[in-house]
Design a protein around this motif. Structure first.
Motif, PDB file in Angstrom:
ATOM      1  N   MET B  82       0.767  -1.222   0.000  1.00  0.00           N
ATOM      2  CA  MET B  82       0.000   0.000   0.000  1.00  0.00           C
ATOM      3  C   MET B  82       0.813   1.295   0.000  1.00  0.00           C
ATOM      4  SD  MET B  82      -3.558   0.660   2.017  1.00  0.00           S
ATOM      5  CE  MET B  82      -4.297  -0.910   1.600  1.00  0.00           C
ATOM      6  N   GLN B 102      -6.403  -4.946   0.282  1.00  0.00           N
ATOM      7  CA  GLN B 102      -5.392  -5.193   1.297  1.00  0.00           C
ATOM      8  C   GLN B 102      -4.009  -5.297   0.673  1.00  0.00           C
ATOM      9  OE1 GLN B 102      -7.183  -8.838   2.604  1.00  0.00           O
ATOM     10  NE2 GLN B 102      -8.271  -7.860   4.291  1.00  0.00           N
ATOM     11  N   GLY B 103      -3.048  -4.704   1.357  1.00  0.00           N
ATOM     12  CA  GLY B 103      -1.657  -4.847   0.935  1.00  0.00           C
ATOM     13  C   GLY B 103      -1.112  -6.194   1.367  1.00  0.00           C
TER      14      GLY B 103
ATOM     15  N   GLU D 265      -2.221   0.029   7.794  1.00  0.00           N
ATOM     16  CA  GLU D 265      -3.117  -0.059   6.647  1.00  0.00           C
ATOM     17  C   GLU D 265      -3.749  -1.456   6.587  1.00  0.00           C
ATOM     18  OE1 GLU D 265       0.137  -0.993   6.638  1.00  0.00           O
ATOM     19  OE2 GLU D 265       0.898  -0.458   4.649  1.00  0.00           O
ATOM     20  N   LEU D 266      -4.665  -1.640   5.654  1.00  0.00           N
ATOM     21  CA  LEU D 266      -5.309  -2.946   5.500  1.00  0.00           C
ATOM     22  C   LEU D 266      -4.318  -3.906   4.848  1.00  0.00           C
ATOM     23  CD1 LEU D 266      -8.841  -1.922   4.161  1.00  0.00           C
ATOM     24  CD2 LEU D 266      -7.893  -1.779   6.473  1.00  0.00           C
ATOM     25  N   LEU D 267      -4.230  -5.079   5.422  1.00  0.00           N
ATOM     26  CA  LEU D 267      -3.268  -6.065   4.928  1.00  0.00           C
ATOM     27  C   LEU D 267      -3.954  -7.405   4.727  1.00  0.00           C
ATOM     28  CD1 LEU D 267      -0.457  -5.092   7.431  1.00  0.00           C
ATOM     29  CD2 LEU D 267      -0.424  -4.675   4.969  1.00  0.00           C
ATOM     30  N   GLU D 268      -3.417  -8.164   3.786  1.00  0.00           N
ATOM     31  CA  GLU D 268      -3.913  -9.527   3.611  1.00  0.00           C
ATOM     32  C   GLU D 268      -3.751 -10.271   4.934  1.00  0.00           C
ATOM     33  OE1 GLU D 268      -1.903 -11.425   0.385  1.00  0.00           O
ATOM     34  OE2 GLU D 268      -2.517  -9.896  -1.062  1.00  0.00           O
ATOM     35  N   PRO D 269      -4.623 -11.234   5.196  1.00  0.00           N
ATOM     36  CA  PRO D 269      -4.549 -11.921   6.489  1.00  0.00           C
ATOM     37  C   PRO D 269      -3.180 -12.558   6.716  1.00  0.00           C
ATOM     38  CG  PRO D 269      -6.565 -12.480   5.333  1.00  0.00           C
ATOM     39  CD  PRO D 269      -5.738 -11.689   4.372  1.00  0.00           C
ATOM     40  N   GLY D 290      -8.508  -6.092   8.073  1.00  0.00           N
ATOM     41  CA  GLY D 290      -7.139  -6.459   7.732  1.00  0.00           C
ATOM     42  C   GLY D 290      -6.091  -5.555   8.333  1.00  0.00           C
ATOM     43  N   LEU D 292      -3.676  -4.065  11.170  1.00  0.00           N
ATOM     44  CA  LEU D 292      -3.049  -4.487  12.413  1.00  0.00           C
ATOM     45  C   LEU D 292      -3.379  -3.447  13.469  1.00  0.00           C
ATOM     46  CD1 LEU D 292       0.454  -5.474  11.001  1.00  0.00           C
ATOM     47  CD2 LEU D 292      -1.374  -7.040  11.680  1.00  0.00           C
TER      48      LEU D 292
END
Lengths: 103, 955, 191, 416
Positions: B82, B102-103, D265-269, D290, D292
């Motif tokens: 991201m 999602q990153g 930020e949003l992250l893959e699981p 997603g 943290l």
């Protein structure tokens, strides 16, 4: 990261300091003679003022000297710092009794 | 791949060098100076990804950190989640793809370096646009210490994105001269690619410098990739410019829709045409520059759509250029699929949308005004006020040591920014008692044209039939006007509730474009002033910062200091297995080849109980206490009497907190009438010294006593076991080690080859033992001398595990293992160490409290597993069974827990220490300990299991 | 029997330190006698030497230095006396006046930092302003360097010569920390 | 309304359930209520809900000086667990956990309670002892708990650095499978909506400025929106408790400290559970979209500023990257702080005060969120019956006089 003015070493970053909580809470003259409740207040109860607060700090990573400060707990700003051997101008004003209105 | 949208010339890119990169699997080219976004636009690509909730195409909508559209995942040179395509500098070999949601984190660990640097200045200027450069020049010319930080790859800010002229020449020439002048001032630190992301008290500003990212795989490995600058400034000048604000309308998210100023940036800075046919939708004069610049660059500007009924004084200029200007008109929507094909334009008067038509375009530029970038000011707790004319929030007050200038302060013309930057810098210098420079010329800027008043327009009424569901406020969250309407309809009034209900402002851009729009639209829906709605709080960081950058160099072996004694290398060479005790590394045991811990510890224990063992006890805290009142202080802090201790003798002592709970224990050596050496636990050393200082300084300043840490001044080697006397006698032949001459709990000074050594008869094992104290300069030599002398007796080095077994067999507690902050000396069976003579000591009064009288207080006792086999896991709970031998149903009453548990060579069985309710009254009882699903019967015993008579300590 | 040999805590680091370029020179000081003296205003007279009374300063003291540690506290060093000699000399002078003295020769070790870039190395973990205008020769500070408490002495007026005193148990950590911080100024490093 | 062509699938991380069309109205305060709850955070709202639901008491006002659920409720890291050491603590937290397990249904609100388990890591031998002690106590108290060896830790959470060559290697962990996280705003709003539906007035922008008293009773609450008469008053003001008790002249042994938290930020699981570590100070989960979510340490000084110092965050990041090397290039998106009211024994203070009709609920420190339904339930009971509910009975103010503390400091691996 705040700068805190050590009365000896001058302004240093807050990580160099240890917080000591409320100032001017003297050890009872004769602990054996105070009631359990009074003793509990000495051991556990400290003011938690929002606003101007007289408190203790120690320049633990520097000269290791304890000192007193008047700080605003809402803004975190230090109003003044005092060596322990200096007069404590705000002590009596701030250390007002808190139980005066309780039933 | 070609770059069909690259201009023939111009821009601040190095056209002589071509870089190759891959985006979404396609190879493209660009040039040094490009961002990923500009290179993609040059290739004709606007769409970067699809949107997170709705899957709608999204593209590049701005030129820098405020872009809500162009989120990408970096894959090469190293996966990084991201980032904005607009802020990723292009380099050879870059591989990236668009990111809808999602990153992705790398699966391998990041070997790049990160670091932090402290830097102190008189004046810190954030932002190297016109106002910031003017401020920095003024500050630098005064001779002050100055830092100028700017987040882009080169200085200039808006001057790189336009056609402004200064001193009659293109503005970038003045920028170059200013940068050169700053470089000539030795006290100026000028950092580009450095984002000030947090503003804190006392002029503390944190900035992230991206040092090697733009070098790609060519980045040197020994230089930090990113650096956190911890800037401490006596005065901070915030010159961070402004973010252009869009206007919300239906389908305003379609790729090809872009902020007007961004199009100028792409054109002038990167030599990229963001489209061929443009419609410009504006509420203010600034977008006319975009229209005219694009027109000159060959873009067909189909129309300028100005929401204001009267339009702009710039209208004629446009019309002369053949650009149609529609006043009192708005864009109500767009057409197209993955790219804008038409802008829907309609009449607009008194808030009502009239008849409209579609205008073909592949680029729709939008300007709804400008939001000053007040983030750093707001983080520093500056209050904001809503400006009705600008439709934006501006600093509402002066802060001590922090001032805002230029567009960030609402100054939008070039001459004004330059003058304001200089003015603010001069004021800052004056406040710092630095004389502002005499020679401080500003460049000549063109006379500003007074702009027509902007129209504050948050959104165009939705005539599309979509009911506001396609009028996007926060593109990153797919949140729309309809969502805000729904939130208000749900009863919400606070902007914080609106944010949470709609999720506006919670994504990667933290609301840089959506925040003020949301305040405006909410206020409009509620029929209240925007000032009353306010903004959500600006929180650090201004732009996202990698975790590793903040961790800096505090990773791996530098994560936390490892403290070691002077014997450490010896321990390593001897194959010790280490244990972490606080920050110390202590040998836990010394396995011989093929030996596990259990065998090693049994062997070490046998040696100490039957022959002689030696321990490196140097980590024990040591405090030198001197002064006429030293004994008075110690009497007040230890539970037992210290003042009666004779010079030359040693006493065990316990310290309690004011709550009466044990905080530390150790031995006290009286060195002289006015001098003591205190031994503390390894983990308690700093705490005990601080504790003593606190009482001495704050409570009893009249006491003449000084405390000095000497932990590292002395090695301490307990030599333990029945043969210890032989070893000590051999190494120190001049010392009479006979029991009568050198009794238990006494100490002697001697020398070894002229080096002072102190010997003490102290035993933490119950065995005959001598502690050897020596200056660590000679530590290894003395240790080896002791080993040499002990070799005939099979002297065995032992670690903490054996030390623990030996002391536990004697019932000696370890503070922090057998206690947990709720245990008094009485609970430990140490009433003998609590003076009844002293009128007071710290903690004494608490012993009189009700809970301390409870006969069911937990007391330290011994436990012997009846099966003589089970080593009870430390921490196990102790229970009483029902008379029928069953465990009661939960909650099962618990009697206490196992604090220490070992296999004893001496007892030839496992044993444990435990804190048990009313434990001493249960001695002889059988209780049970659940272990792995079975109930292990254990007998409660006294805590001293080996040599209860103390026959061994004198050998 | 052979004479007792001394072991320096940073012996194992000597090769790594020697490899550093002159711009970031780091050398471990050899064994130096040091003592902490505590005494009120009479300290200077008692020791027949001007002890620094201004906080955060140091002064030459015989063959060694006197460093201000607190309003009644100094760290004295000597390059010609043994630890016992230093302590005994001070003891004789200050104890009659109510003062105290403690041998701390092994408590701390000294790291000498010399070269044009050592200020940059220190700035990576020291929050106080080391600019020579502020922290020139004669200045000292008890502060944090990385995560270690240190006494820092400025030995020059141009910011290219410092002495860092660190507790011996932290010496290895600090040496590692400094070597790591100096890495970017080490052009020959082949990482 | 279909918002448009949706030719791409919804993306992971997009989904949060929608909030209801209506939540609560914004009433003018009435002159008088049977019960006035000061503090419209989770505890105050939960107390209001259970007063109505369990006891039929609905003539209730919840007074909030800002916006509902805007204090620690909006700022915490949403960890829910009940694996506390002492019987008294595990009783109230376990009852709370049981309520969490039925809360979505009770509130009719998608609170996203996700029982993904919590690992409390042990890094020293003493950590191991403390952990085993707590696990064994939990089991006997009927709380699900296990001790995991490092290889089992790796199975539960593969990204934890369980190598032995790190500064403080992971020696094992306690694991509570039923622990987890929930979505804090949804919880607060769920309680608020139910309270509103029951006829309880939720009054925002209403700051208490004083109390009218008559002997041992409080008769009215003075606010920025006028004086409100009260039959019973419950103080649920968390970090601001002392401001209120100062007005009443009651001394309470709590200290207010900033506690910071942060989000990426949003992250893959990548992170399937909740991990907490004391020695290497981290507590982290990967929330529903997603991101943290991580808590930092408590700032040392008293503070009401809802902000802390950045060095605390930096240290937190160092610990996070040490324990989770894959987090290196995750990005810090936002930091913030709440104000935690810490007590001397790290346990709450709930129950009676020197005033007959004033009840206290404070001192939850870093544990307030997970206790939300449990304390709401017990406090409502206490108010309704005038006697402390069994679960809060041990947590009296009086324990500091008798010395019968419930000291979770030395015991709990981490107090969050």
């Amino acid at each position: 990261m705040q700068l805190i003015e050590c009365p000896w070493c001058g302004p240093r970053e807050e990580v160099e300091f240890h917080y000591g909580g409320q100032a001017h809470v003297p050890y009872p003259d004769a602990p054996a003679e105070v009631s359990d409740e009074e003793w509990a207040h000495y051991v556990f109860f400290r003011d938690n003022t929002k606003g101007r607060f007289a408190e203790r700090w120690c320049h633990s990573a520097g000269c290791r000297r304890w000192f007193n400060a008047i700080r605003d707990t809402a803004t975190y700003r230090f109003e003044s710092v005092h060596r322990l051997d200096a007069p404590q101008p705000h002590a009596t004003e701030l250390a007002r009794s808190r139980r005066s209105t309780a039933p | 791949m070609t770059s069909p949208f690259r201009t023939a010339e111009g821009g601040r890119i190095d056209r002589a060098t071509t870089l190759e990169f891959t985006f979404d699997g396609q190879t493209h080219t660009g040039h040094p100076g490009d961002t990923l976004a500009s290179a993609l636009l040059a290739a004709g690509r606007h769409q970067i990804a699809t949107s997170i909730k709705l899957g709608r195409p999204r593209g590049i909508a701005a030129a820098w950190a405020e872009d809500p559209g162009g989120l990408v995942q970096i894959e090469e040179p190293f996966p990084e989640p991201m980032l904005l395509a607009t802020t990723v500098e292009l380099h050879d070999g870059l591989v990236a793809h668009g990111l809808p949601g999602q990153g992705r984190l790398a699966e391998i660990s990041d070997s790049a370096r990160y670091d932090a640097v402290h830097h102190h200045v008189d004046v810190l200027v954030v932002g190297a646009g016109p106002a910031g450069l003017a401020a920095a020049l003024t500050a630098a010319r005064s001779g002050a210490r100055v830092a100028l930080v700017d987040d882009q790859s080169e200085a200039g800010g808006s001057l790189l994105a336009g056609t402004d002229r200064l001193d009659g020449a293109p503005a970038p020439e003045w920028v170059a001269a200013a940068v050169a002048e700053l470089a000539g001032h030795p006290e100026v630190l000028h950092l580009q690619r450095t984002t000030a992301f947090g503003s804190y008290d006392d002029g503390f500003v944190l900035a992230l410098e991206r040092r090697t990212d733009h070098l790609g795989t060519a980045a040197p490995k020994h230089v930090s990739r990113q650096r956190v600058w911890r800037l401490r400034a006596r005065s901070v000048v915030v010159a961070t410019g402004a973010h252009e604000r869009p206007v919300v309308f239906s389908d305003n998210d379609r790729p090809g829709t872009m902020l007007a100023g961004a199009a100028r940036t792409f054109l002038h800075r990167y030599g990229v045409l963001p489209g061929r046919e443009a419609v410009v939708f504006t509420t203010n004069d600034s977008a006319y520059d975009a229209a005219l610049d694009l027109h000159r660059a060959g873009v067909r500007v189909q129309a300028v759509v100005d929401a204001r009924p009267v339009g702009s004084p710039r209208r004629e200029e446009c019309e002369r250029a053949g650009i149609r200007v529609l006043s009192g008109a708005v864009v109500t929507g767009t057409q197209g699929v993955e790219r804008v094909t038409h802008a829907l334009v309609a009449r607009f008067a008194d808030g009502e949308v009239g008849a409209g038509s579609a205008i073909a375009c592949d680029l729709l530029l939008v300007s709804g005004g400008w939001n000053p970038a007040v983030h750093l000011f707001s983080q520093a707790r500056g209050r904001l006020r809503y400006d009705e004319v600008l439709g934006a929030f501006l600093p509402a007050e002066e802060l001590e040591g922090l001032s805002v200038t230029g567009a960030a302060a609402g100054v939008f013309d070039l001459a004004g920014c330059l003058a304001d930057g200089q003015r603010v810098a001069r004021a800052a210098l004056t406040a710092l008692a630095v004389r502002p420079p005499g020679e401080d010329r500003l460049p000549t800027a063109p006379e500003p044209v007074t702009p027509a008043a902007p129209l504050v327009l948050w959104r165009v009424p939705d005539t599309s039939g979509a009911g506001g569901h396609t009028s996007f406020v926060d593109l990153q969250r797919d949140a729309t006007v309809a969502d805000i309407e729904r939130a208000v309809g749900a009863g919400l009034r606070s902007i914080e509730h609106i944010k949470r209900y709609t999720t506006i402002g919670t994504a990667h851009d933290q609301g840089k474009t959506s925040g003020v729009l949301t305040s405006g639209i909410t206020a409009e829906l509620l029929g209240i002033p925007v000032q009353a709605t306010g903004t959500t709080t600006f929180r650090p960081p201004y732009t996202p910062v990698a975790f590793a950058a903040l961790a800096g160099r505090d990773r791996g072996r530098l994560f936390d200091p490892e403290r070691v004694t002077s014997l450490h290398d010896w321990h390593v060479a001897a194959g010790a297995v280490f244990e972490d005790v606080g920050q110390w590394k202590r040998p836990r045991f010394y396995p011989r080849p093929g030996e596990g811990m259990e065998a090693a510890v049994l062997r070490e224990c046998v040696a100490a109980r039957t022959g002689v063992g030696i321990l490196d006890g140097s980590t024990l805290g040591k405090i030198d206490v001197q002064g006429p009142d030293a004994a008075v202080l110690l009497d007040r802090l230890y539970t037992n009497m210290i003042s009666s201790l004779k010079v030359g003798s040693v006493r065990y002592g316990v310290m309690c907190g004011v709550d009466g709970m044990v905080i530390d224990d150790g031995t006290v050596l009286r060195l002289a009438e006015d001098r003591f050496l205190l031994l503390t636990t390894t983990g308690g050393a700093a705490k005990v010294l601080d504790w003593m200082e606190e009482w001495a300084q704050t409570e009893w300043p009249d006491l003449r006593v000084h405390c000095t840490s000497v932990t590292e001044q002395w090695n301490t080697f307990p030599v333990v076991g029945p043969r210890s006397r032989d070893v000590i006698g051999a190494v120190f032949p001049q010392v009479d080690v006979a029991n009568e001459a050198f009794p238990f709990m006494t100490w002697r000074d001697t020398t070894l080859d002229g080096v002072p050594v102190r010997l003490a008869r102290i035993s933490f094992s119950g065995e005959l033992a001598f502690e050897v104290y020596v200056n660590p300069w000679y530590g290894v030599a003395v240790w080896e001398r002791l080993l040499g002398a002990g070799r005939p007796c099979g002297i065995t080095p032992y670690g903490t595990e054996t030390m623990h077994v030996l002391r536990a067999e004697k019932g000696y507690p370890i503070i922090g293992q057998d206690t947990d902050g709720t245990v008094t000396p009485h609970d430990l069976g140490m009433a003998w160490a609590v003076s009844k003579k002293k009128p007071d000591f710290v903690g004494k009064r608490s012993f009189a409290r009700q809970a301390n009288q409870d006969p069911l207080r937990k007391q330290l006792v011994g436990l012997l597993p009846v099966d003589r086999r089970t080593v009870l896991p430390e921490g196990s709970q102790i229970v009483e069974l029902h008379p029928d031998g069953q465990l009661p149903p939960p909650p099962v009453p618990m009697l206490g827990h196992v604090t220490s548990s070992y296999r004893s060579a001496e007892l030839a069985r496992p044993f444990a220490l435990a804190l048990v309710k009313g434990g001493r009254s249960r001695i002889g009882d059988t209780v049970h300990v659940p272990v792995d699903g079975t109930l292990v019967p254990v007998e409660v015993t006294g805590s001293v299991l080996v040599d209860p008579e103390g026959a061994r300590r004198d050998g | 029997m052979a004479e007792l040999l001394r072991t320096h805590p940073l012996q194992a680091w000597s090769t790594a330190l020697e490899r550093l370029p002159d711009t970031v020179g780091i050398t471990a000081e050899p064994f130096v006698a040091m003592a902490v003296v505590r005494l009120g205003a009479a300290a200077s007279e008692a020791l027949d030497a001007a002890l620094p009374t201004v906080p955060n300063t140091w002064a030459q003291h015989g063959t060694g230095r006197a460093v201000w540690l607190g309003p009644d506290e100094w760290l004295l060093s000597s390059t010609t006396e043994t630890p016992e000699q230093l302590e005994a000399r001070i003891r004789a002078a200050v104890v009659p006046l109510g003062g105290s003295v403690t041998d701390v020769s092994a408590q701390r070790i000294g790291l000498r930092l010399t070269g044009a870039r050592v200020r940059d190395v220190l700035a990576k973990g020291c929050s106080i302003d080391l600019h020579p205008r502020v922290f020139g020769r004669g200045n000292s500070a008890q502060t944090l360097l990385g995560q270690a408490g240190v006494v820092l002495l400025a030995l020059s007026d141009v910011g290219d010569d410092f002495l860092v005193l660190v507790r011996a148990s932290f010496a290895g950590y600090l040496a590692d920390w400094l070597l790591d911080a100096a890495l970017e100024f080490t052009p020959t490093h082949d990482s | 309304m279909n918002p448009g062509p949706s030719h791409a699938p919804r993306t992971p991380g997009a989904d949060l359930p929608e909030h209801p069309d209506f939540l609560w109205r914004d009433p003018e305060p009435k002159r008088s209520y049977d019960v006035v709850i000061v503090g419209g955070g989770g505890h105050g709202l939960a107390t209001a809900h259970y007063l109505a639901k369990n006891h039929g008491i609905t003539n209730v006002a919840v007074l909030e000086k800002g916006w509902l659920g805007g204090g620690n409720m909006a700022r915490n890291t949403t960890i829910i667990r009940s694996n506390y050491l002492w019987d008294e603590s595990s009783a109230i937290y376990e009852q709370s956990l049981k309520l969490w397990e039925g809360l979505e249904e009770d509130l009719g609100y998608p609170i996203l309670f996700s029982q993904r388990g919590v690992l409390n890591l042990a890094h020293t031998l003493q950590d191991v002892r403390d952990s085993v002690r707590r696990v064994e106590a939990n089991k006997l108290n009927g709380v699900d708990a296990e001790w995991l060896e490092p290889d089992e830790v790796r199975k539960v959470c593969p990204i934890v650095n369980t190598s032995t060559d790190i500064r403080y290697p992971v020696l094992g962990a306690t694991y509570q499978p039923r622990a987890g996280i929930a979505k804090h705003d949804y919880v607060a709003w769920g309680f608020a909506r139910r309270a509103h539906e029951a006829g309880i007035d939720l009054i925002q922008d209403c700051e208490v400025t004083g109390f009218a008293t008559d002997g041992n009773r409080v008769t009215g609450v003075q606010t920025t929106r006028g004086t409100i008469a009260a039959g019973t008053v419950a103080l649920c003001a968390a970090g601001h408790t002392s401001v209120l008790t100062d007005m009443l002249g009651i001394r309470v042994p709590v200290q207010s400290h900033p506690l910071q938290a942060l989000v990426s930020e949003l992250l893959e699981p990548v992170h399937p559970t909740v991990v907490m570590s004391n020695a290497v100070h981290v507590y982290v989960s990967q929330a529903h979209k997603g991101e943290l979510v991580m808590g930092a340490g408590v700032d040392s000084y008293n503070g009401y500023g809802q902000r802390g110092a950045f060095h605390v965050i930096e240290r937190q990041m160092a610990a996070a990257v040490e324990l989770f090397p894959v987090f290196a290039r995750a990005h810090l998106l936002r930091t913030w702080a709440g104000i935690v009211d810490t007590s001397p024994d790290a346990s709450p203070i709930v129950g009676r005060t020197p005033y007959d009709n004033v009840y206290l609920n404070c001192g939850w420190g870093t544990g307030g969120f997970k206790a939300t339904p449990g304390v709401g339930w017990a406090l409502a009971h206490t108010i309704a019956h005038g006697e402390p509910h069994a679960n809060v009975a041990p947590f009296t103010l009086d324990r500091f006089v008798t010395g019968a503390l419930v000291d979770e400091h030395g015991a709990a691996a981490v107090a969050h």
